[in-house]
Design a protein around this motif. Structure first.
Motif, PDB file in Angstrom:
ATOM      1  N   GLN A  14       0.854  -1.189   0.000  1.00 44.12           N
ATOM      2  CA  GLN A  14       0.000   0.000   0.000  1.00 44.12           C
ATOM      3  C   GLN A  14       0.888   1.237   0.000  1.00 44.12           C
ATOM      4  O   GLN A  14       1.395   1.662   1.026  1.00 44.12           O
ATOM      5  CB  GLN A  14      -0.922   0.011   1.226  1.00 44.12           C
ATOM      6  CG  GLN A  14      -1.876   1.182   1.274  1.00 44.12           C
ATOM      7  CD  GLN A  14      -2.657   1.233   2.575  1.00 44.12           C
ATOM      8  OE1 GLN A  14      -2.319   0.540   3.530  1.00 44.12           O
ATOM      9  NE2 GLN A  14      -3.686   2.054   2.626  1.00 44.12           N
ATOM     10  N   GLY A  15       1.084   1.797  -1.185  1.00 45.32           N
ATOM     11  CA  GLY A  15       1.956   2.950  -1.315  1.00 45.32           C
ATOM     12  C   GLY A  15       1.174   4.221  -1.584  1.00 45.32           C
ATOM     13  O   GLY A  15      -0.042   4.203  -1.799  1.00 45.32           O
ATOM     14  N   PRO A  16       1.828   5.375  -1.569  1.00 47.27           N
ATOM     15  CA  PRO A  16       1.160   6.652  -1.850  1.00 47.27           C
ATOM     16  C   PRO A  16       0.867   6.811  -3.337  1.00 47.27           C
ATOM     17  O   PRO A  16       1.491   6.162  -4.179  1.00 47.27           O
ATOM     18  CB  PRO A  16       2.175   7.689  -1.369  1.00 47.27           C
ATOM     19  CG  PRO A  16       3.490   6.997  -1.500  1.00 47.27           C
ATOM     20  CD  PRO A  16       3.247   5.552  -1.225  1.00 47.27           C
ATOM     21  N   ASP A  17      -0.093   7.665  -3.645  1.00 45.40           N
ATOM     22  CA  ASP A  17      -0.458   7.957  -5.026  1.00 45.40           C
ATOM     23  C   ASP A  17       0.358   9.158  -5.503  1.00 45.40           C
ATOM     24  O   ASP A  17      -0.022  10.305  -5.285  1.00 45.40           O
ATOM     25  CB  ASP A  17      -1.953   8.234  -5.136  1.00 45.40           C
ATOM     26  CG  ASP A  17      -2.393   8.423  -6.585  1.00 45.40           C
ATOM     27  OD1 ASP A  17      -1.580   8.139  -7.495  1.00 45.40           O
ATOM     28  OD2 ASP A  17      -3.540   8.849  -6.803  1.00 45.40           O
ATOM     29  N   ILE A  18       1.473   8.885  -6.159  1.00 38.99           N
ATOM     30  CA  ILE A  18       2.361   9.952  -6.618  1.00 38.99           C
ATOM     31  C   ILE A  18       1.764  10.691  -7.809  1.00 38.99           C
ATOM     32  O   ILE A  18       1.983  11.894  -7.990  1.00 38.99           O
ATOM     33  CB  ILE A  18       3.744   9.371  -6.955  1.00 38.99           C
ATOM     34  CG1 ILE A  18       4.405   8.848  -5.685  1.00 38.99           C
ATOM     35  CG2 ILE A  18       4.639  10.408  -7.625  1.00 38.99           C
ATOM     36  CD1 ILE A  18       5.746   8.205  -5.918  1.00 38.99           C
ATOM     37  N   SER A  19       0.964  10.006  -8.627  1.00 36.85           N
ATOM     38  CA  SER A  19       0.418  10.632  -9.832  1.00 36.85           C
ATOM     39  C   SER A  19      -0.556  11.757  -9.514  1.00 36.85           C
ATOM     40  O   SER A  19      -0.903  12.541 -10.400  1.00 36.85           O
ATOM     41  CB  SER A  19      -0.282   9.572 -10.689  1.00 36.85           C
ATOM     42  OG  SER A  19      -1.400   9.025 -10.009  1.00 36.85           O
TER      43      SER A  19
END
Length: 273
Positions: A139-144
């Motif tokens: 579960q990573g951050p939404d960089i886009s």
């Protein structure tokens, strides 16, 4: 050493010394105040430490390097300029097709600490299920969701920093520095398509700074992006067999494999000191 050998060594060294002198005289004079050094803030507890003094590999990507690319997705822009940062299209991966898992140094997305102006970026509400193995269950951050036009520079620490930042920095640290100009602005309009003629992508972005009293400022960035779907499908073997057996109700292709149609809600970032 006898006098003859000393004269011979001096004669051999003269051309190189002469070349250095000529190069120094032929180079234009640079004012001392024009020499600017890129300064990083990650990987050290001391402010003002430059990347050349760091024992870990740190990439500093300026905002101009994103402007010179045709893509509008920050994940793709970052992948093109940062070694060991990888993100791929996920044609059939539920919500992970939108919030794509990105890997630094081949580790899961939640092993990379993502900062915005030195503060932790929250993780997205998507847990990758079909994440190509390494990203499964991550579960990573939404960089886009970060507009590329809002970035002053990006600092990427490509080494483990868990001892300093915690277990979410095992793969490294990415720090997004936002623009802090108190005046001026720019507008960007991009349009791109694939070699197959589909997947048209249009991006409109703007950034402007405004003074706030005599000692402050407000810097605002806005971005709107729209992308058409693509199809790189081939007929599935089981579907082809059904058609061969006389089933005329099977679509061709039975399963579409490609990028989905996207329309991003206008992203915005506000920077206030």
């Amino acid at each position: 050493m006898n006098e003859k050998k000393k004269r011979w060594l001096t004669a051999c060294g003269a051309p190189s010394l002469l070349a250095v002198s000529i190069a120094a005289l032929s180079s234009p004079t640079i004012a001392e105040d024009a020499l600017l050094e890129e300064v990083i803030t990650i990987g050290t507890r001391v402010e003002g430490r430059s990347a050349t003094d760091s024992s870990a590999p740190i990439d500093i990507v300026t905002g101009e390097e994103f402007v010179n690319q045709g893509d509008g997705d920050l994940n793709n822009l970052l992948r093109n300029v940062v070694p060991s940062y990888n993100v791929n299209a996920k044609p059939i991966s539920d919500a992970a097709s939108i919030v794509r898992p990105a890997n630094l140094r081949g580790l899961p997305p939640d092993s990379t600490l993502v900062l915005v102006n030195g503060k932790r970026r929250h993780r997205a509400a998507v847990i990758s299920f079909l994440g190509s193995g390494v990203s499964d269950g991550a579960q990573g951050p939404d960089i886009s969701a970060i507009p590329a036009i809002a970035l002053k520079q990006v600092e990427v620490l490509r080494d483990g920093a868990a001892a300093q930042y915690g277990s979410d920095a095992i793969a490294g640290v990415i720090n997004f520095q936002l623009k802090d100009a108190a005046e001026g602005g720019r507008v960007e309009v991009k349009h791109a398509t694939t070699a197959e003629g589909d997947g048209d992508q249009s991006t409109v972005a703007a950034n402007f700074g405004l003074p706030l009293t005599d000692a402050g400022f407000v810097n605002v960035s806005l971005e709107y992006r729209e992308q058409d779907s693509t199809s790189r499908s081939v007929q599935r073997d089981d579907a082809a067999q059904l058609i061969a057996d006389g089933n005329t109700d099977v679509a061709n292709p039975a399963q579409i494999w490609g990028s989905q149609k996207l329309m991003t809600i206008p992203n915005s970032l506000l920077t206030v000191p």
